[in-house]
Structures are given as structure tokens and as C-alpha cells.
Design an enzyme around this catalytic site. Structure first.
Site, PDB file in Angstrom:
ATOM      1  N   GLN A  22       0.757  -1.312   0.028  1.00  0.00           N
ATOM      2  CA  GLN A  22      -0.006  -0.080  -0.017  1.00  0.00           C
ATOM      3  C   GLN A  22       0.813   1.347   0.053  1.00  0.00           C
ATOM      4  OE1 GLN A  22      -1.889   0.619   4.023  1.00  0.00           O
ATOM      5  NE2 GLN A  22      -3.732   1.394   2.730  1.00  0.00           N
ATOM      6  N   GLY A  23       0.797   2.049  -0.982  1.00  0.00           N
ATOM      7  CA  GLY A  23       1.715   3.256  -1.190  1.00  0.00           C
ATOM      8  C   GLY A  23       1.028   4.466  -1.039  1.00  0.00           C
ATOM      9  N   TYR A  24       0.791   4.887   0.572  1.00  0.00           N
ATOM     10  CA  TYR A  24       0.079   5.947   0.659  1.00  0.00           C
ATOM     11  C   TYR A  24       0.884   7.190   1.318  1.00  0.00           C
ATOM     12  CZ  TYR A  24      -4.603   3.909   0.559  1.00  0.00           C
ATOM     13  OH  TYR A  24      -5.928   3.121   0.299  1.00  0.00           O
ATOM     14  N   SER A  25       1.754   6.494   2.347  1.00  0.00           N
ATOM     15  CA  SER A  25       2.463   7.644   3.223  1.00  0.00           C
ATOM     16  C   SER A  25       3.743   8.178   2.303  1.00  0.00           C
ATOM     17  CB  SER A  25       2.997   7.013   4.661  1.00  0.00           C
ATOM     18  OG  SER A  25       1.881   6.452   5.215  1.00  0.00           O
ATOM     19  N   SER A  67       4.860  -1.215   3.874  1.00  0.00           N
ATOM     20  CA  SER A  67       5.229  -2.612   4.359  1.00  0.00           C
ATOM     21  C   SER A  67       4.910  -3.620   3.094  1.00  0.00           C
ATOM     22  CB  SER A  67       3.859  -2.890   5.450  1.00  0.00           C
ATOM     23  OG  SER A  67       3.824  -2.210   6.274  1.00  0.00           O
ATOM     24  N   GLU A 126      -9.611  -1.466   6.358  1.00  0.00           N
ATOM     25  CA  GLU A 126      -8.345  -1.966   7.220  1.00  0.00           C
ATOM     26  C   GLU A 126      -8.947  -1.791   8.842  1.00  0.00           C
ATOM     27  OE1 GLU A 126      -5.217   0.597   6.332  1.00  0.00           O
ATOM     28  OE2 GLU A 126      -3.689  -0.675   7.417  1.00  0.00           O
ATOM     29  N   GLU A 159      -3.880   9.457  18.107  1.00  0.00           N
ATOM     30  CA  GLU A 159      -4.485  10.679  17.901  1.00  0.00           C
ATOM     31  C   GLU A 159      -5.396  10.857  16.726  1.00  0.00           C
ATOM     32  OE1 GLU A 159      -1.238  10.121  17.986  1.00  0.00           O
ATOM     33  OE2 GLU A 159      -0.867  10.849  20.347  1.00  0.00           O
TER      34      GLU A 159
END
Ligand code: FAD
Length: 394
Positions: free
Chosen positions: A127-130, A162, A245, A378
Site C-alpha cells: 500500500q503506497g500512501y504515506s 510494508s 482496514e 491521535e
């Protein structure tokens, strides 16, 4: 809320338990390397075995190779897998996040193209988000995908990805309209990791493992039909994927948690502290009581997530409460284990004396990540406040 399972579901549980009891010990026995539940080769091999045996896609529609069973059976499958102590797979992102997103939002052609690879475990996903400057505030991402009319040209840098080092494909959020408002100019792309211009740089974690990575895209050509949903409509898909998720994905964790709590009690029962059994310590007893409450709460939250899923449609933001509860309770459990172990937890200390501290120490170190991944605590609290309780943004 549905509390517990129906008699038919419990029959299915018996069937599943018998299958795991037959197959898992044999798998363990035949494993040719040292048996380490965190070894990605072992995790992949077990996941492959499960897929080959027909236990993948249990809740998927039949035309895509699934069994179209109610989500309760998927939960039972994961609970029984956790109960026997089998490892988590390496395609958890493919099975748990991407597959439900494809089933809800992909074109027929895309479902036929991508779902079989996940079902058979032949194609591993990441998963390429961040990005280095876009984590919690994901909408500030700067990776760009320029539509050339024939394909997208992808450029940018992702981080903390990951399994990117073993993945065949990556679902990537990229900006396709830099002039649009932040959330509006983003698309959801399915990127082949073998494409020219994809570079993976492993990042070593505090545990010594390197199962996440930095991911660089330099002029990577992505076919136009590898975009999921509308161009610039990726944000809505990303939010739905995040709900998958946090929704049902964390359900089996309550069983693993209960199991770890039993192991922690056993650990404490076998250790003495200044000549007294550790279990006699009132502070420890209070911590264990608190963890029992956590364990029960996790079970209730998983039933609530299941009830929600049984009503149909994609899961909502309530999953944030499950993720928050699990990650913070799990850290409490592992902090308690380290307190019980005392100096035995230090590297090299009293080697060969007493219980083996290393699995606890490894899990303690790893659990630091659990209140960060899939959205920090948070951020989960913000989601609960704003989207579940309807509180104002400030
Ligand atoms: C083990 C692990 C695996 C991961 N795997 C993946 C993966 O496969 N793919 C992927 O894309 N990402 C992955 N991530 C990245 C993860 O999603 C991000 O780390 C996370 O979203 C936080 O972003 P950040 O690290 O940039 O921290 P930041 O967003 O910079 O946050 C820093 C601190 O500020 C706080 N903060 C930020 N915004 C707010 C706010 N609005 N209100 C209150 N506090 C706030 C945060 O809670 C945190 O304490 C993984 C992370 C870990 C640890």
C-alpha cells in the site's frame, strides 16, 4: 448488536478447528528452517497453503472464486487460525484491504484481472500512501501521476511501505490534478512493482527486521486502465479502504490478544520476584485484571464490527475504536510482560536462565509501531470525535 455466533456458525467453527489441528502441526513439522513466526518465508508458505486448500476469499462473491459466505465465517476462520497460533500472512494488505475495495469499486475487467492473483496468493500487494511529508495529513501528498493521454507517468517517493520488497503490485495514491483542492486531485493507481523506474529501499526497524521500505517512482509508466475509480476520485476509495482496514481487519486480533494474555499469565506464574511468585504482586494482579477487561472489550468491539458488516455495505468509521483499543491494549500487555521479565529482558542478561524472553522483547519493540500504523492513536481519536460522535472539528 449480535452477540456471539449462530449454531450453524459454531458447526463451521468445529470444521475449521479440525482442519487447523490436522494441517498446522504437520506444516510446522515439515518447515525446513528454524521456526520463527515472524519469518516472512514462513508467513508466505503458510498463507500459500491456506489459499491452495481453498480457504481464501470466503466472503467474496462466487464469480470471483469466493464462497459468498457471511462475514461471520471469515471471522471464525481468522479466530481459529489465531487460536492455533499460526502466523499472519504476508498478503494481508491484498486480502484485507485491496480485495474488498476492488469488489466494491472496481470495473468488471479490473476485478477479473486482479482478484484471482490475490485469491491464489500468487500476487502480493503493498500500500503506497504515506510519504516523507504526508502521513496523518495524507491529502498533502505530492507524488504525481501525469496523464499523457496514453498512460500515467508516476514520479515521487513513498515511505513506510510494508512488504514492498516482496510485493508484486502496489496500490498508490498520486496527485493527478495539482490545481484541484487537496482531496479532489488524487487518483488510486494499481502499479506493477516490476515496472521500470520503481526502486525499493528497505528500512530497518528497532526489532532488526526490515519489513517496510522507502519506495521511489521515477517516470514509471502506469496504464490508464490500472486506475481504480474516476480520475481525481481516489480520495473516496482511499477512505473506504481505510475503513476496511480498521473495520473487520482487526477482528481476529482479539483472539490473538486473549491467547497472549494467557501466555503472559503463564509467564508470571513461572517467575519469582525476590523470592515471591510474581503473580503475588498486587500491581501485577491489577495490570492483569485491567488486561482481562481490555480483552473482553476487544471481543465486544469485534462483535460490533461484525454486526455492522452483516448489515451490508462497507464498514464505517466505528472501526477506529477497535483499532485504537487493540493497539493501546496490546502495548499495555507487552509493557506488562517486560515488567514481569525485569532484567531478563535485557540483551545477554541471565542467558539460559528462566523463560525465553526474546519473543516478548521482540513483540514489545514491534508494538511501538502499532499505535502509528493504519493511523496514529491521535488520528483515531479525531475520527471517533468527528465522524462517530459528531463533535466539531476543533
Ligand atoms: C509498522 C508500520 C507499517 C506501515 N505500513 C504502511 C504501509 O504499508 N503503507 C503506507 O502508506 N504507510 C504505512 N505506514 C505509515 C503510517 O500510516 C504513518 O506512519 C502514519 O499514518 C503516521 O504518519 P507519520 O509517520 O507521517 O506521522 P505524522 O503524521 O507526522 O504524525 C506525527 C505525530 O503528530 C500527531 N498528529 C498528526 N496529525 C494530528 C492531528 N490532526 N491531531 C492530533 N495529532 C496529530 C500524530 O498522531 C503523531 O503523534 C506504516 C507505519 C508503520 C509504523
Amino acid at each position: 448488536m449480535q452477540v456471539g455466533y449462530s449454531p450453524e456458525d459454531e458447526d463451521f467453527r468445529s470444521e475449521m478447528r479440525a482442519w487447523f489441528e490436522e494441517h498446522y502441526p504437520r506444516f510446522r513439522q515439515d518447515w525446513p528452517y528454524p521456526f520463527d513466526l515472524n519469518d516472512l518465508r514462513l508467513r508466505r508458505a503458510w498463507e500459500d497453503h491456506v489459499s491452495r486448500s481453498g480457504w481464501a476469499g470466503l466472503d467474496w462473491p462466487v464469480p470471483y472464486g469466493g464462497k459468498d459466505w457471511p462475514i461471520t465465517r471469515l471471522a471464525i476462520f481468522h479466530e481459529e487460525q489465531a487460536r492455533i497460533g499460526a502466523p499472519l500472512g504476508v498478503n494481508i494488505i491484498g486480502h484485507g484491504i485491496l480485495a474488498p475495495t476492488l469488489i466494491h469499486f472496481a470495473s468488471e475487467q479490473q476485478k477479473r484481472r486482479y482478484l484471482p492473483g490475490i485469491l491464489s496468493n500468487r500476487e502480493i500487494w503493498c500500500q503506497g500512501y504515506s510519504e516523507p511529508s504526508a502521513g496523518s495529513d495524507l491529502a498533502s501528498l505530492t507524488t504525481r501521476a501525469d496523464n499523457t493521454g496514453d498512460h500515467y507517468l508516476l514520479n515521487g517517493r513513498k515511505i513506510w511501505t510494508s512488504f514492498a520488497h516482496i510485493a508484486d503490485y502496489c496500490f498508490v495514491l498520486a496527485r493527478t490534478d495539482p490545481a484541484a483542492a487537496r482531496h479532489r486531485g488524487i487518483s488510486f493507481l494499481l502499479v506493477d512493482m516490476k515496472s521500470s523506474g520503481v526502486r525499493v529501499e528497505p528500512i530497518r526497524q528497532i526489532t532488526g527486521e526490515a519489513d517496510f521500505n522507502e519506495l521511489v517512482f521515477e517516470n514509471v509508466r502506469v496504464p490508464l486502465d490500472a486506475r481504480l475509480g474516476e480520475e481525481n476520485g481516489g480520495w473516496r476509495l482511499a477512505m473506504s479502504a481505510a475503513n476496511f482496514e480498521r473495520g473487520t481487519y482487526f477482528i481476529p486480533r482479539q483472539v490473538r490478544f486473549a491467547r497472549e494474555l494467557d501466555s503472559l499469565r503463564e509467564l508470571a506464574a513461572g517467575i519469582s520476584d525476590k523470592g515471591h511468585p510474581a503473580l503475588a504482586n498486587p500491581h501485577l494482579r491489577r495490570s492483569l485484571a485491567r488486561l482481562s477487561v481490555d480483552s473482553h472489550l476487544l471481543k465486544l468491539k469485534s462483535w460490533r464490527a461484525l454486526t455492522q458488516a452483516l448489515r451490508g455495505g462497507p464498514p464505517g468509521p466505528e472501526g477506529a475504536a477497535t483499532k485504537l483499543q487493540w493497539s493501546e491494549s496490546h502495548q499495555r500487555l507487552l509493557n506488562t510482560a517486560i515488567d514481569v521479565l525485569g532484567e531478563r529482558a535485557l540483551p545477554g542478561s541471565r542467558e539460559g536462565v528462566g523463560p525465553d524472553a526474546s519473543p516478548w522483547v521482540r513483540d514489545y519493540l514491534w508494538s511501538r509501531a502499532e499505535t502509528i500504523l493504519a493511523g496514529t492513536s491521535e488520528v483515531q481519536r479525531n475520527i471517533i470525535a468527528e465522524q462517530v460522535l459528531g463533535m466539531p472539528k476543533n
